[in-house]
Design an enzyme around this catalytic site. Structure first.
Site, PDB file in Angstrom:
ATOM      1  N   GLN A 123      29.008  17.429  48.415  1.00 52.35           N
ATOM      2  CA  GLN A 123      30.172  18.181  48.914  1.00 52.35           C
ATOM      3  C   GLN A 123      29.756  19.631  49.162  1.00 52.35           C
ATOM      4  OE1 GLN A 123      32.883  19.283  45.839  1.00 52.35           O
ATOM      5  NE2 GLN A 123      34.696  18.923  47.060  1.00 52.35           N
TER       6      GLN A 123
ATOM      7  N   SER B  55      31.621  25.060  48.274  1.00 49.07           N
ATOM      8  CA  SER B  55      31.513  26.390  47.660  1.00 49.07           C
ATOM      9  C   SER B  55      30.369  27.213  48.255  1.00 49.07           C
ATOM     10  CB  SER B  55      31.264  26.266  46.155  1.00 49.07           C
ATOM     11  OG  SER B  55      32.248  25.476  45.565  1.00 49.07           O
TER      12      SER B  55
ATOM     13  N   GLU C 184      39.413  14.462  44.481  1.00 45.21           N
ATOM     14  CA  GLU C 184      38.482  14.893  43.423  1.00 45.21           C
ATOM     15  C   GLU C 184      39.233  15.082  42.107  1.00 45.21           C
ATOM     16  OE1 GLU C 184      36.403  18.566  44.240  1.00 45.21           O
ATOM     17  OE2 GLU C 184      35.199  18.406  42.418  1.00 45.21           O
TER      18      GLU C 184
HETATM   19  C1  LIG Z   1      29.308  21.304  37.339  1.00 45.55           C
HETATM   20  C2  LIG Z   1      29.756  21.882  38.645  1.00 45.55           C
HETATM   21  C3  LIG Z   1      29.638  21.129  39.792  1.00 45.55           C
HETATM   22  C4  LIG Z   1      30.037  21.662  41.017  1.00 45.55           C
HETATM   23  N1  LIG Z   1      29.838  20.899  42.144  1.00 45.55           N
HETATM   24  C5  LIG Z   1      30.182  21.399  43.336  1.00 45.55           C
HETATM   25  C6  LIG Z   1      29.918  20.654  44.533  1.00 45.55           C
HETATM   26  O1  LIG Z   1      29.353  19.547  44.492  1.00 45.55           O
HETATM   27  N2  LIG Z   1      30.261  21.187  45.718  1.00 45.55           N
HETATM   28  C7  LIG Z   1      30.877  22.397  45.815  1.00 45.55           C
HETATM   29  O2  LIG Z   1      31.196  22.796  46.932  1.00 45.55           O
HETATM   30  N3  LIG Z   1      31.103  23.161  44.709  1.00 45.55           N
HETATM   31  C8  LIG Z   1      30.769  22.686  43.476  1.00 45.55           C
HETATM   32  N4  LIG Z   1      30.983  23.444  42.340  1.00 45.55           N
HETATM   33  C9  LIG Z   1      31.519  24.793  42.483  1.00 45.55           C
HETATM   34  C10 LIG Z   1      32.919  24.972  41.938  1.00 45.55           C
HETATM   35  O3  LIG Z   1      33.865  24.351  42.767  1.00 45.55           O
HETATM   36  C11 LIG Z   1      33.138  26.487  41.817  1.00 45.55           C
HETATM   37  O4  LIG Z   1      32.211  26.979  40.859  1.00 45.55           O
HETATM   38  C12 LIG Z   1      34.538  26.815  41.365  1.00 45.55           C
HETATM   39  O5  LIG Z   1      35.473  26.489  42.358  1.00 45.55           O
HETATM   40  C13 LIG Z   1      34.664  28.315  41.003  1.00 45.55           C
HETATM   41  O6  LIG Z   1      34.196  29.128  42.029  1.00 45.55           O
HETATM   42  P1  LIG Z   1      33.139  30.300  41.745  1.00 45.55           P
HETATM   43  O7  LIG Z   1      32.024  29.735  40.940  1.00 45.55           O
HETATM   44  O8  LIG Z   1      32.810  30.925  43.045  1.00 45.55           O
HETATM   45  O9  LIG Z   1      33.903  31.320  40.818  1.00 45.55           O
HETATM   46  P2  LIG Z   1      34.937  32.442  41.286  1.00 45.55           P
HETATM   47  O10 LIG Z   1      35.953  31.839  42.199  1.00 45.55           O
HETATM   48  O11 LIG Z   1      34.182  33.626  41.792  1.00 45.55           O
HETATM   49  O12 LIG Z   1      35.653  32.785  39.922  1.00 45.55           O
HETATM   50  C14 LIG Z   1      35.089  33.701  38.959  1.00 45.55           C
HETATM   51  C15 LIG Z   1      36.093  33.848  37.825  1.00 45.55           C
HETATM   52  O13 LIG Z   1      37.326  34.398  38.316  1.00 45.55           O
HETATM   53  C16 LIG Z   1      38.423  33.548  38.009  1.00 45.55           C
HETATM   54  N5  LIG Z   1      39.375  33.543  39.134  1.00 45.55           N
HETATM   55  C17 LIG Z   1      39.104  33.447  40.447  1.00 45.55           C
HETATM   56  N6  LIG Z   1      40.236  33.479  41.184  1.00 45.55           N
HETATM   57  C18 LIG Z   1      41.259  33.573  40.287  1.00 45.55           C
HETATM   58  C19 LIG Z   1      42.684  33.643  40.438  1.00 45.55           C
HETATM   59  N7  LIG Z   1      43.276  33.603  41.613  1.00 45.55           N
HETATM   60  N8  LIG Z   1      43.415  33.736  39.281  1.00 45.55           N
HETATM   61  C20 LIG Z   1      42.821  33.772  38.039  1.00 45.55           C
HETATM   62  N9  LIG Z   1      41.475  33.734  37.871  1.00 45.55           N
HETATM   63  C21 LIG Z   1      40.710  33.626  38.972  1.00 45.55           C
HETATM   64  C22 LIG Z   1      37.812  32.161  37.851  1.00 45.55           C
HETATM   65  O14 LIG Z   1      38.616  31.323  37.023  1.00 45.55           O
HETATM   66  C23 LIG Z   1      36.469  32.484  37.207  1.00 45.55           C
HETATM   67  O15 LIG Z   1      36.629  32.655  35.807  1.00 45.55           O
HETATM   68  C24 LIG Z   1      30.580  22.963  41.106  1.00 45.55           C
HETATM   69  C25 LIG Z   1      30.700  23.727  39.947  1.00 45.55           C
HETATM   70  C26 LIG Z   1      30.279  23.209  38.725  1.00 45.55           C
HETATM   71  C27 LIG Z   1      30.397  24.060  37.504  1.00 45.55           C
END
Ligand SMILES: Cc1cc2nc3c(=O)[nH]c(=O)nc-3n(C[C@H](O)[C@H](O)[C@H](O)COP(=O)(O)OP(=O)(O)OC[C@H]3O[C@@H](n4cnc5c(N)ncnc54)[C@H](O)[C@@H]3O)c2cc1C
Length: 413
Positions: free
Chosen positions: A137, A140, A255
């Site tokens: 997928q 991100s 998902e």
């Molecule tokens: C094990 C694992 C597998 C994954 N697999 C995939 C995959 O296959 N494909 C894919 O595309 N992605 C994948 N991801 C990515 C995942 O979807 C993102 O890590 C997740 O959506 C968070 O985005 P970010 O890491 O950019 O954090 P950010 O969005 O930058 O968030 C950083 C912090 O800010 C907080 N935050 C952000 N916005 C808000 C809000 N509006 N209100 C309150 N708090 C907020 C978050 O909770 C977090 O603590 C995976 C992640 C993990 C850990």
């Protein structure tokens, strides 16, 4: 709600168990000597696990169990979400690699059924079912996770092809995937949710570079994916151009509905670990064990709730956010507890640690479910807005053209 199996479920459960008994080994969930391990730290272990998972997927496909909720004419069994959940719970009690291809079977497959052309369905669905193609997928990005609609990977039309450039990250399985389900910005002149298009991309096409990310527990689970002028035929577009956000929502709903289930060890195994370390007379440990038991029961009932919602035709809604939060809390609280139960030996890793380091893996892996599939904080926002009726998050950018938004990178404009 009646929590006992209905007569139909009793018959179905027996049928599923008979088939599973004939094809796999049932795990003794009460014994620490039968803890499941399915991790890989080297390329060879990765390959071996993949082969085993593929073999199991094909065995299931022979008898219609590979994606049992898919319609029978597509190789499934047309099971209701309730019965599909019964099969998943039964399968989790066997020593098999059952969840390795869930991006394909639980997320991409149903999304292609909803949005794909007849040709796309004919081509992709049978290949997903038998794990001939493994999908990842590609959503991100470094600047777009929780705010996924802010993605900047761009796709520009050039005759019969899209030319795609940008970067994805945290892509589970990209290092062995054949195809990626990609979201790209095709129109930066409209607000962010409106200019996105979904497409299938060949992970071995020129211009695709996959860089694995090694995690704290030594395994490789996800990757960075760099896309440099990758040419994608327009026939690979999934859903209408510019409606990728709606396609993405279908996939994210699928998902969230598929998240849940096992958390690596049973409550009985946890008690056994406490006993083995002489901790069952410690009142604070007893209290924490009782807390874990309560959490497991709550998870079980939440599972019924999510499946009942889908069985009555309601799409998985805030129930799946509550479920997701409960699952990640179980990982967090249980992860800390297992290490404490092992005492000083809890600080060892791998082969030096008790039980081959399985509990250390669970401790270090606890952060993955708290972030993947939408972070705990984002789930709380959904519950706050859709269940408690609290005021929504302030969204100042929803009517502004994407290219007008202030960003640290201008890659998507
Ligand atoms: C094990 C694992 C597998 C994954 N697999 C995939 C995959 O296959 N494909 C894919 O595309 N992605 C994948 N991801 C990515 C995942 O979807 C993102 O890590 C997740 O959506 C968070 O985005 P970010 O890491 O950019 O954090 P950010 O969005 O930058 O968030 C950083 C912090 O800010 C907080 N935050 C952000 N916005 C808000 C809000 N509006 N209100 C309150 N708090 C907020 C978050 O909770 C977090 O603590 C995976 C992640 C993990 C850990």
């Amino acid at each position: 709600m009646d929590f006992d199996d209905t007569p139909e479920e009793v018959v179905f459960r027996a049928e599923a168990r008979t088939w599973l008994d004939a094809h796999a080994r049932r795990i003794d969930a009460t014994s620490l000597s039968d803890l499941r391990t399915f991790r890989s730290r080297t390329e060879e272990e990765d390959e071996a696990n993949l082969d085993e998972a593929r073999r199991w997927q094909r065995t299931k496909a022979e008898d219609g169990w590979a994606a049992p909720s898919w319609p029978a004419e597509l190789g499934g069994r047309g099971l209701s979400p309730m019965l599909a959940g019964v099969f998943a719970a039964e399968e989790a009690a066997y020593d098999v690699a059952g969840r390795m291809f869930s991006v394909g079977t639980d997320m991409v497959g149903p999304t292609i059924m909803e949005w794909g052309t007849v040709d796309q369905q004919r081509h992709h669905l049978p290949r997903i079912l038998r794990a001939d193609d493994i999908w990842c997928q590609l959503f991100s990005e470094p600047g777009a996770g929780s705010d996924l609609a802010g993605l900047s990977t761009r796709a520009v039309r050039d005759g019969g092809e899209w030319v795609v450039s940008g970067q994805k990250v945290w892509t589970t399985a990209a290092h062995y995937a054949d195809l990626g389900f990609l979201l790209a910005r095709t129109d930066p002149t409209v607000p962010k949710h409106r200019g996105i298009t979904a497409m299938a991309i060949d992970m071995r096409a020129p211009g695709v570079e996959v860089r694995p990310l090694r995690q704290i527990d030594g395994t490789i689970h996800f990757n960075e994916v760099f896309l440099d002028e990758v040419r994608v035929p327009v026939e690979s577009t999934i859903g209408p151009v510019g409606q990728g956000w709606a396609v993405a929502l279908s996939m994210l709903t699928n998902e969230r509905a598929s998240i849940g289930g096992g958390t690596g060890y049973s409550f009985e195994q946890l008690v056994q670990l406490a006993r083995e370390n002489g901790r069952t007379d410690d009142p604070t440990i007893r209290q924490r064990l009782a807390d874990m038991f309560t959490r497991d029961e709550i998870l079980r009932y939440l599972g019924y709730r999510v499946r009942t919602a889908s069985a009555s035709g309601r799409p998985p809604g805030p129930e799946s956010s509550v479920m997701k939060l409960a699952v990640s809390a179980r990982y967090e609280i249980g992860g800390d507890l297992v290490i404490e139960l092992e005492g000083p030996a809890g600080t060892l890793t791998g082969g030096d640690a008790p039980h081959g380091g399985r509990f250390q893996d669970l401790f270090m892996g606890q952060w993955a479910p708290r972030i993947g599939g939408g972070t705990d904080q984002v789930q709380r926002n959904i519950i706050g807005e859709r269940v408690l009726g609290l005021p929504g998050d302030v969204r100042v950018d929803k009517d502004v053209a994407f290219r007008e938004l202030p960003r640290s990178s201008r890659a998507g404009t």
